[in-house]
Design a protein around this motif. Structure first.
Motif, PDB file in Angstrom:
ATOM      1  N   CYS A 158       1.050  -1.509  -0.127  1.00  0.00           N
ATOM      2  CA  CYS A 158       0.000   0.332  -0.171  1.00  0.00           C
ATOM      3  C   CYS A 158       0.564   1.411  -0.104  1.00  0.00           C
ATOM      4  CB  CYS A 158      -1.002   0.470   1.145  1.00  0.00           C
ATOM      5  SG  CYS A 158      -1.964  -1.260   1.307  1.00  0.00           S
ATOM      6  N   ASP A 159       1.886   0.900  -0.203  1.00  0.00           N
ATOM      7  CA  ASP A 159       3.060   2.120   0.361  1.00  0.00           C
ATOM      8  C   ASP A 159       4.404   1.989  -0.560  1.00  0.00           C
ATOM      9  OD1 ASP A 159       4.315   4.527   0.649  1.00  0.00           O
ATOM     10  OD2 ASP A 159       5.533   3.715   2.674  1.00  0.00           O
ATOM     11  N   PRO A 160       3.884   1.325  -1.690  1.00  0.00           N
ATOM     12  CA  PRO A 160       5.153   1.221  -1.933  1.00  0.00           C
ATOM     13  C   PRO A 160       6.711   1.516  -3.183  1.00  0.00           C
ATOM     14  CG  PRO A 160       3.268   1.336  -4.172  1.00  0.00           C
ATOM     15  CD  PRO A 160       2.743   1.626  -2.917  1.00  0.00           C
ATOM     16  N   ASN A 161       7.745   1.238  -3.175  1.00  0.00           N
ATOM     17  CA  ASN A 161       8.994   2.374  -2.914  1.00  0.00           C
ATOM     18  C   ASN A 161       9.289   1.566  -4.309  1.00  0.00           C
ATOM     19  OD1 ASN A 161      10.150  -0.662  -2.868  1.00  0.00           O
ATOM     20  ND2 ASN A 161      10.669  -0.645  -1.207  1.00  0.00           N
ATOM     21  N   CYS A 162       8.496   0.945  -5.530  1.00  0.00           N
ATOM     22  CA  CYS A 162       8.921   1.174  -6.872  1.00  0.00           C
ATOM     23  C   CYS A 162       7.740   1.319  -8.048  1.00  0.00           C
ATOM     24  CB  CYS A 162       8.918  -0.614  -6.928  1.00  0.00           C
ATOM     25  SG  CYS A 162      11.255  -0.968  -6.593  1.00  0.00           S
ATOM     26  N   LEU A 163       7.431   1.957  -9.470  1.00  0.00           N
ATOM     27  CA  LEU A 163       6.894   1.644  -9.514  1.00  0.00           C
ATOM     28  C   LEU A 163       6.725   1.478 -11.502  1.00  0.00           C
ATOM     29  CD1 LEU A 163       7.908   3.846 -12.346  1.00  0.00           C
ATOM     30  CD2 LEU A 163       7.248   6.282 -10.178  1.00  0.00           C
ATOM     31  N   SER A 164       6.423   0.897 -12.388  1.00  0.00           N
ATOM     32  CA  SER A 164       6.267   0.019 -13.360  1.00  0.00           C
ATOM     33  C   SER A 164       6.190   1.093 -14.511  1.00  0.00           C
ATOM     34  CB  SER A 164       6.016  -1.642 -12.923  1.00  0.00           C
ATOM     35  OG  SER A 164       4.299  -1.467 -13.174  1.00  0.00           O
ATOM     36  N   ILE A 165       6.740   0.821 -15.418  1.00  0.00           N
ATOM     37  CA  ILE A 165       5.994   1.342 -17.206  1.00  0.00           C
ATOM     38  C   ILE A 165       6.575   0.145 -18.035  1.00  0.00           C
ATOM     39  CG2 ILE A 165       6.447   3.067 -18.213  1.00  0.00           C
ATOM     40  CD1 ILE A 165       8.132   4.519 -16.288  1.00  0.00           C
ATOM     41  N   ARG A 166       5.462   0.215 -18.796  1.00  0.00           N
ATOM     42  CA  ARG A 166       5.079  -1.001 -19.634  1.00  0.00           C
ATOM     43  C   ARG A 166       5.544   0.174 -20.961  1.00  0.00           C
ATOM     44  NH1 ARG A 166       2.813  -1.480 -15.888  1.00  0.00           N
ATOM     45  NH2 ARG A 166       0.563  -2.545 -15.793  1.00  0.00           N
ATOM     46  N   LEU A 167       6.927  -0.532 -21.474  1.00  0.00           N
ATOM     47  CA  LEU A 167       7.857  -0.295 -23.096  1.00  0.00           C
ATOM     48  C   LEU A 167       7.470  -0.851 -24.459  1.00  0.00           C
ATOM     49  CD1 LEU A 167      10.839   1.977 -21.123  1.00  0.00           C
ATOM     50  CD2 LEU A 167       8.995   3.636 -21.570  1.00  0.00           C
ATOM     51  N   GLY A 168       6.359  -0.571 -24.843  1.00  0.00           N
ATOM     52  CA  GLY A 168       6.354  -2.033 -25.949  1.00  0.00           C
ATOM     53  C   GLY A 168       5.783  -3.200 -24.960  1.00  0.00           C
ATOM     54  N   GLY A 169       6.448  -4.061 -25.587  1.00  0.00           N
ATOM     55  CA  GLY A 169       6.521  -5.407 -25.144  1.00  0.00           C
ATOM     56  C   GLY A 169       7.612  -5.368 -23.543  1.00  0.00           C
ATOM     57  N   ASN A 170       7.752  -4.779 -22.557  1.00  0.00           N
ATOM     58  CA  ASN A 170       8.696  -4.581 -22.120  1.00  0.00           C
ATOM     59  C   ASN A 170       8.396  -3.779 -20.606  1.00  0.00           C
ATOM     60  OD1 ASN A 170      10.777  -6.184 -23.395  1.00  0.00           O
ATOM     61  ND2 ASN A 170      11.457  -4.575 -24.160  1.00  0.00           N
ATOM     62  N   MET A 171       8.525  -3.977 -19.728  1.00  0.00           N
ATOM     63  CA  MET A 171       8.687  -3.508 -18.295  1.00  0.00           C
ATOM     64  C   MET A 171       9.251  -3.596 -17.700  1.00  0.00           C
ATOM     65  SD  MET A 171       6.719  -4.694 -14.483  1.00  0.00           S
ATOM     66  CE  MET A 171       4.831  -4.875 -15.705  1.00  0.00           C
ATOM     67  N   ALA A 172       9.591  -1.720 -17.276  1.00  0.00           N
ATOM     68  CA  ALA A 172      10.744  -1.233 -16.931  1.00  0.00           C
ATOM     69  C   ALA A 172      10.358  -0.887 -15.279  1.00  0.00           C
ATOM     70  CB  ALA A 172      11.190  -0.177 -17.221  1.00  0.00           C
ATOM     71  N   ILE A 173      10.894  -1.193 -14.634  1.00  0.00           N
ATOM     72  CA  ILE A 173      10.968  -1.118 -12.953  1.00  0.00           C
ATOM     73  C   ILE A 173      11.841   0.154 -12.324  1.00  0.00           C
ATOM     74  CG2 ILE A 173      10.543  -2.337 -10.551  1.00  0.00           C
ATOM     75  CD1 ILE A 173       9.800  -4.640 -11.663  1.00  0.00           C
ATOM     76  N   PHE A 174      11.430   1.408 -11.646  1.00  0.00           N
ATOM     77  CA  PHE A 174      12.075   2.043 -10.848  1.00  0.00           C
ATOM     78  C   PHE A 174      11.748   2.208  -9.334  1.00  0.00           C
ATOM     79  CE2 PHE A 174      10.778   3.104 -15.475  1.00  0.00           C
ATOM     80  CZ  PHE A 174      13.174   3.157 -15.716  1.00  0.00           C
ATOM     81  N   THR A 175      12.580   2.612  -8.590  1.00  0.00           N
ATOM     82  CA  THR A 175      11.878   2.628  -7.252  1.00  0.00           C
ATOM     83  C   THR A 175      11.263   4.166  -7.575  1.00  0.00           C
ATOM     84  OG1 THR A 175      15.307   3.160  -6.574  1.00  0.00           O
ATOM     85  CG2 THR A 175      14.153   1.457  -6.368  1.00  0.00           C
ATOM     86  N   CYS A 176      10.796   4.866  -6.792  1.00  0.00           N
ATOM     87  CA  CYS A 176      10.214   5.815  -6.588  1.00  0.00           C
ATOM     88  C   CYS A 176      10.524   6.731  -4.997  1.00  0.00           C
ATOM     89  CB  CYS A 176       8.444   5.710  -6.938  1.00  0.00           C
ATOM     90  SG  CYS A 176       7.704   5.152  -5.782  1.00  0.00           S
ATOM     91  N   ARG A 177      11.451   6.190  -4.238  1.00  0.00           N
ATOM     92  CA  ARG A 177      11.788   6.413  -3.055  1.00  0.00           C
ATOM     93  C   ARG A 177      12.904   5.403  -2.558  1.00  0.00           C
ATOM     94  NH1 ARG A 177      10.043   3.021   1.740  1.00  0.00           N
ATOM     95  NH2 ARG A 177       8.748   2.186   0.861  1.00  0.00           N
ATOM     96  N   ALA A 178      14.000   5.701  -1.235  1.00  0.00           N
ATOM     97  CA  ALA A 178      14.576   6.012  -1.089  1.00  0.00           C
ATOM     98  C   ALA A 178      14.079   4.139  -1.005  1.00  0.00           C
ATOM     99  CB  ALA A 178      15.944   6.074   0.045  1.00  0.00           C
ATOM    100  N   VAL A 179      15.318   3.371  -1.030  1.00  0.00           N
ATOM    101  CA  VAL A 179      15.415   2.124  -0.957  1.00  0.00           C
ATOM    102  C   VAL A 179      16.748   1.314   0.103  1.00  0.00           C
ATOM    103  CG1 VAL A 179      15.223  -0.337  -1.634  1.00  0.00           C
ATOM    104  CG2 VAL A 179      14.089   1.436  -2.552  1.00  0.00           C
TER     105      VAL A 179
END
Length: 87
Positions: free
Chosen positions: A59-80
């Motif tokens: 409910c308080d994620p530290n990552c977000l995902s973006i779909r780019l064509g047939g791929n998924m990129a995952i990025f941290t959205c805060r310090a981990v």
């Protein structure tokens, strides 16, 4: 249009498996598939990204995902912190 029982029977016959296998795959897809959408937000399908499916829900994620064509990129959205699970 097939109802659920007819669809399961067809899948079993088509792939030579029993209904427990079909239901197991269905549960895995329903629990782990990610929606696909256009840049305008129009949904057009779903995909299974094996590595992304291993991320836990939060409910308080530290990552977000973006779909780019047939791929998924995952990025941290805060310090981990070191050793903290990505979610």
């Amino acid at each position: 249009e097939l109802d659920a029982k007819e669809a399961i029977a067809w899948l079993c016959a088509e792939h030579g498996v029993n209904d427990s296998i079909v239901l197991s795959v269905l549960r895995a897809v329903c629990s782990n598939a990610f929606g696909l959408e256009t840049l305008l937000g129009v949904e057009y399908g779903a995909a299974f990204f094996a590595r992304a499916a291993r991320l836990n829900h939060s409910c308080d994620p530290n990552c977000l995902s973006i779909r780019l064509g047939g791929n998924m990129a995952i990025f941290t959205c805060r310090a981990v912190a070191a050793g903290e699970e990505r979610s």
